[in-house]
Scaffold this motif. Structure first.
Motif, PDB file in Angstrom:
ATOM      1  N   LEU A  40       0.828  -1.201   0.000  1.00  0.00           N
ATOM      2  CA  LEU A  40       0.000   0.000   0.000  1.00  0.00           C
ATOM      3  C   LEU A  40       0.863   1.252   0.000  1.00  0.00           C
ATOM      4  O   LEU A  40       0.595   2.209  -0.743  1.00  0.00           O
ATOM      5  CB  LEU A  40      -0.933   0.008   1.211  1.00  0.00           C
ATOM      6  CG  LEU A  40      -1.813   1.244   1.372  1.00  0.00           C
ATOM      7  CD1 LEU A  40      -2.744   1.397   0.183  1.00  0.00           C
ATOM      8  CD2 LEU A  40      -2.602   1.161   2.657  1.00  0.00           C
ATOM      9  N   GLY A  41       1.928   1.239   0.789  1.00  0.00           N
ATOM     10  CA  GLY A  41       2.823   2.395   0.845  1.00  0.00           C
ATOM     11  C   GLY A  41       3.454   2.681  -0.504  1.00  0.00           C
ATOM     12  O   GLY A  41       3.496   3.828  -0.956  1.00  0.00           O
ATOM     13  N   TRP A  42       3.960   1.645  -1.184  1.00  0.00           N
ATOM     14  CA  TRP A  42       4.586   1.858  -2.493  1.00  0.00           C
ATOM     15  C   TRP A  42       3.557   2.278  -3.544  1.00  0.00           C
ATOM     16  O   TRP A  42       3.861   3.064  -4.438  1.00  0.00           O
ATOM     17  CB  TRP A  42       5.336   0.615  -2.949  1.00  0.00           C
ATOM     18  CG  TRP A  42       6.661   0.502  -2.267  1.00  0.00           C
ATOM     19  CD1 TRP A  42       7.045  -0.423  -1.372  1.00  0.00           C
ATOM     20  CD2 TRP A  42       7.777   1.390  -2.430  1.00  0.00           C
ATOM     21  NE1 TRP A  42       8.321  -0.188  -0.953  1.00  0.00           N
ATOM     22  CE2 TRP A  42       8.807   0.921  -1.592  1.00  0.00           C
ATOM     23  CE3 TRP A  42       8.011   2.527  -3.195  1.00  0.00           C
ATOM     24  CZ2 TRP A  42      10.040   1.557  -1.506  1.00  0.00           C
ATOM     25  CZ3 TRP A  42       9.238   3.148  -3.094  1.00  0.00           C
ATOM     26  CH2 TRP A  42      10.239   2.677  -2.266  1.00  0.00           C
ATOM     27  N   THR A  43       2.334   1.787  -3.420  1.00  0.00           N
ATOM     28  CA  THR A  43       1.276   2.222  -4.339  1.00  0.00           C
ATOM     29  C   THR A  43       0.991   3.704  -4.152  1.00  0.00           C
ATOM     30  O   THR A  43       0.815   4.448  -5.121  1.00  0.00           O
ATOM     31  CB  THR A  43       0.001   1.391  -4.108  1.00  0.00           C
ATOM     32  OG1 THR A  43       0.314   0.010  -4.307  1.00  0.00           O
ATOM     33  CG2 THR A  43      -1.102   1.801  -5.063  1.00  0.00           C
ATOM     34  N   LEU A  44       0.956   4.153  -2.895  1.00  0.00           N
ATOM     35  CA  LEU A  44       0.726   5.576  -2.638  1.00  0.00           C
ATOM     36  C   LEU A  44       1.894   6.426  -3.127  1.00  0.00           C
ATOM     37  O   LEU A  44       1.682   7.535  -3.642  1.00  0.00           O
ATOM     38  CB  LEU A  44       0.489   5.807  -1.144  1.00  0.00           C
ATOM     39  CG  LEU A  44      -0.832   5.257  -0.599  1.00  0.00           C
ATOM     40  CD1 LEU A  44      -0.882   5.395   0.912  1.00  0.00           C
ATOM     41  CD2 LEU A  44      -2.014   5.954  -1.243  1.00  0.00           C
ATOM     42  N   VAL A  45       3.104   5.923  -3.008  1.00  0.00           N
ATOM     43  CA  VAL A  45       4.265   6.652  -3.531  1.00  0.00           C
ATOM     44  C   VAL A  45       4.153   6.777  -5.043  1.00  0.00           C
ATOM     45  O   VAL A  45       4.364   7.858  -5.613  1.00  0.00           O
ATOM     46  CB  VAL A  45       5.583   5.937  -3.136  1.00  0.00           C
ATOM     47  CG1 VAL A  45       6.759   6.485  -3.915  1.00  0.00           C
ATOM     48  CG2 VAL A  45       5.825   6.081  -1.641  1.00  0.00           C
ATOM     49  N   GLU A  46       3.796   5.683  -5.705  1.00  0.00           N
ATOM     50  CA  GLU A  46       3.647   5.725  -7.162  1.00  0.00           C
ATOM     51  C   GLU A  46       2.554   6.701  -7.571  1.00  0.00           C
ATOM     52  O   GLU A  46       2.726   7.500  -8.509  1.00  0.00           O
ATOM     53  CB  GLU A  46       3.310   4.326  -7.685  1.00  0.00           C
ATOM     54  CG  GLU A  46       3.186   4.263  -9.192  1.00  0.00           C
ATOM     55  CD  GLU A  46       2.821   2.875  -9.679  1.00  0.00           C
ATOM     56  OE1 GLU A  46       2.610   2.734 -10.889  1.00  0.00           O
ATOM     57  OE2 GLU A  46       2.728   1.942  -8.864  1.00  0.00           O
ATOM     58  N   LEU A  47       1.444   6.683  -6.863  1.00  0.00           N
ATOM     59  CA  LEU A  47       0.358   7.622  -7.158  1.00  0.00           C
ATOM     60  C   LEU A  47       0.824   9.058  -6.959  1.00  0.00           C
ATOM     61  O   LEU A  47       0.554   9.936  -7.797  1.00  0.00           O
ATOM     62  CB  LEU A  47      -0.842   7.330  -6.260  1.00  0.00           C
ATOM     63  CG  LEU A  47      -2.044   8.261  -6.403  1.00  0.00           C
ATOM     64  CD1 LEU A  47      -2.633   8.163  -7.808  1.00  0.00           C
ATOM     65  CD2 LEU A  47      -3.088   7.937  -5.358  1.00  0.00           C
ATOM     66  N   GLY A  48       1.542   9.323  -5.883  1.00  0.00           N
ATOM     67  CA  GLY A  48       2.047  10.672  -5.634  1.00  0.00           C
ATOM     68  C   GLY A  48       3.003  11.125  -6.716  1.00  0.00           C
ATOM     69  O   GLY A  48       2.969  12.288  -7.153  1.00  0.00           O
ATOM     70  N   LEU A  49       3.868  10.235  -7.174  1.00  0.00           N
ATOM     71  CA  LEU A  49       4.794  10.599  -8.249  1.00  0.00           C
ATOM     72  C   LEU A  49       4.046  10.895  -9.549  1.00  0.00           C
ATOM     73  O   LEU A  49       4.427  11.806 -10.292  1.00  0.00           O
ATOM     74  CB  LEU A  49       5.815   9.479  -8.467  1.00  0.00           C
ATOM     75  CG  LEU A  49       6.833   9.308  -7.337  1.00  0.00           C
ATOM     76  CD1 LEU A  49       7.679   8.072  -7.584  1.00  0.00           C
ATOM     77  CD2 LEU A  49       7.706  10.546  -7.218  1.00  0.00           C
ATOM     78  N   ARG A  50       3.004  10.153  -9.809  1.00  0.00           N
ATOM     79  CA  ARG A  50       2.217  10.426 -11.020  1.00  0.00           C
ATOM     80  C   ARG A  50       1.513  11.787 -10.921  1.00  0.00           C
ATOM     81  O   ARG A  50       1.431  12.516 -11.896  1.00  0.00           O
ATOM     82  CB  ARG A  50       1.187   9.323 -11.244  1.00  0.00           C
ATOM     83  CG  ARG A  50       1.794   8.041 -11.729  1.00  0.00           C
ATOM     84  CD  ARG A  50       0.745   7.013 -12.002  1.00  0.00           C
ATOM     85  NE  ARG A  50       1.346   5.755 -12.395  1.00  0.00           N
ATOM     86  CZ  ARG A  50       0.661   4.719 -12.809  1.00  0.00           C
ATOM     87  NH1 ARG A  50      -0.651   4.781 -12.878  1.00  0.00           N
ATOM     88  NH2 ARG A  50       1.284   3.617 -13.154  1.00  0.00           N
ATOM     89  N   LEU A  51       1.021  12.102  -9.734  1.00  0.00           N
ATOM     90  CA  LEU A  51       0.341  13.386  -9.558  1.00  0.00           C
ATOM     91  C   LEU A  51       1.331  14.549  -9.618  1.00  0.00           C
ATOM     92  O   LEU A  51       0.991  15.645 -10.089  1.00  0.00           O
ATOM     93  CB  LEU A  51      -0.415  13.414  -8.221  1.00  0.00           C
ATOM     94  CG  LEU A  51      -1.638  12.506  -8.130  1.00  0.00           C
ATOM     95  CD1 LEU A  51      -2.177  12.516  -6.715  1.00  0.00           C
ATOM     96  CD2 LEU A  51      -2.708  12.946  -9.102  1.00  0.00           C
ATOM     97  N   ALA A  52       2.549  14.335  -9.156  1.00  0.00           N
ATOM     98  CA  ALA A  52       3.545  15.399  -9.140  1.00  0.00           C
ATOM     99  C   ALA A  52       4.235  15.579 -10.484  1.00  0.00           C
ATOM    100  O   ALA A  52       4.886  16.608 -10.715  1.00  0.00           O
ATOM    101  CB  ALA A  52       4.590  15.102  -8.068  1.00  0.00           C
ATOM    102  N   ALA A  53       4.100  14.623 -11.365  1.00  0.00           N
ATOM    103  CA  ALA A  53       4.745  14.712 -12.667  1.00  0.00           C
ATOM    104  C   ALA A  53       4.124  15.868 -13.459  1.00  0.00           C
ATOM    105  O   ALA A  53       2.972  16.246 -13.270  1.00  0.00           O
ATOM    106  CB  ALA A  53       4.586  13.412 -13.440  1.00  0.00           C
ATOM    107  N   ALA A  54       4.931  16.434 -14.333  1.00  0.00           N
ATOM    108  CA  ALA A  54       4.436  17.561 -15.137  1.00  0.00           C
ATOM    109  C   ALA A  54       3.262  17.084 -16.000  1.00  0.00           C
ATOM    110  O   ALA A  54       3.355  16.063 -16.669  1.00  0.00           O
ATOM    111  CB  ALA A  54       5.558  18.074 -16.020  1.00  0.00           C
TER     112      ALA A  54
END
Length: 62
Positions: A40-54
């Motif tokens: 779950l933690g790594w999924t949230l990290v991946e989601l955050g990186l996608r949201l932060a991407a340009a």
């Protein structure tokens, strides 16, 4: 060795083994929760990186 002493030692040893088995069972049951938390933690990290991407530029309206 007297029979009663031998029986008492065998019962004590069996009780120790049951205690160790119970501790092992509890530790084994706790492990999947950590694995789930890690996934779950790594999924949230991946989601955050996608949201932060340009964001991709949208085409201008014609």
């Amino acid at each position: 060795m007297h029979f009663d002493i031998h029986r008492h030692l065998a019962e004590q040893h069996a009780a120790d083994l049951r205690t160790q088995a119970e501790a092992h069972r509890l530790a084994t049951e706790a492990k999947p929760a950590r694995e789930l938390r890690t996934r779950l933690g790594w999924t949230l990290v991946e989601l955050g990186l996608r949201l932060a991407a340009a964001p991709t530029p949208k085409p201008a309206p014609a």
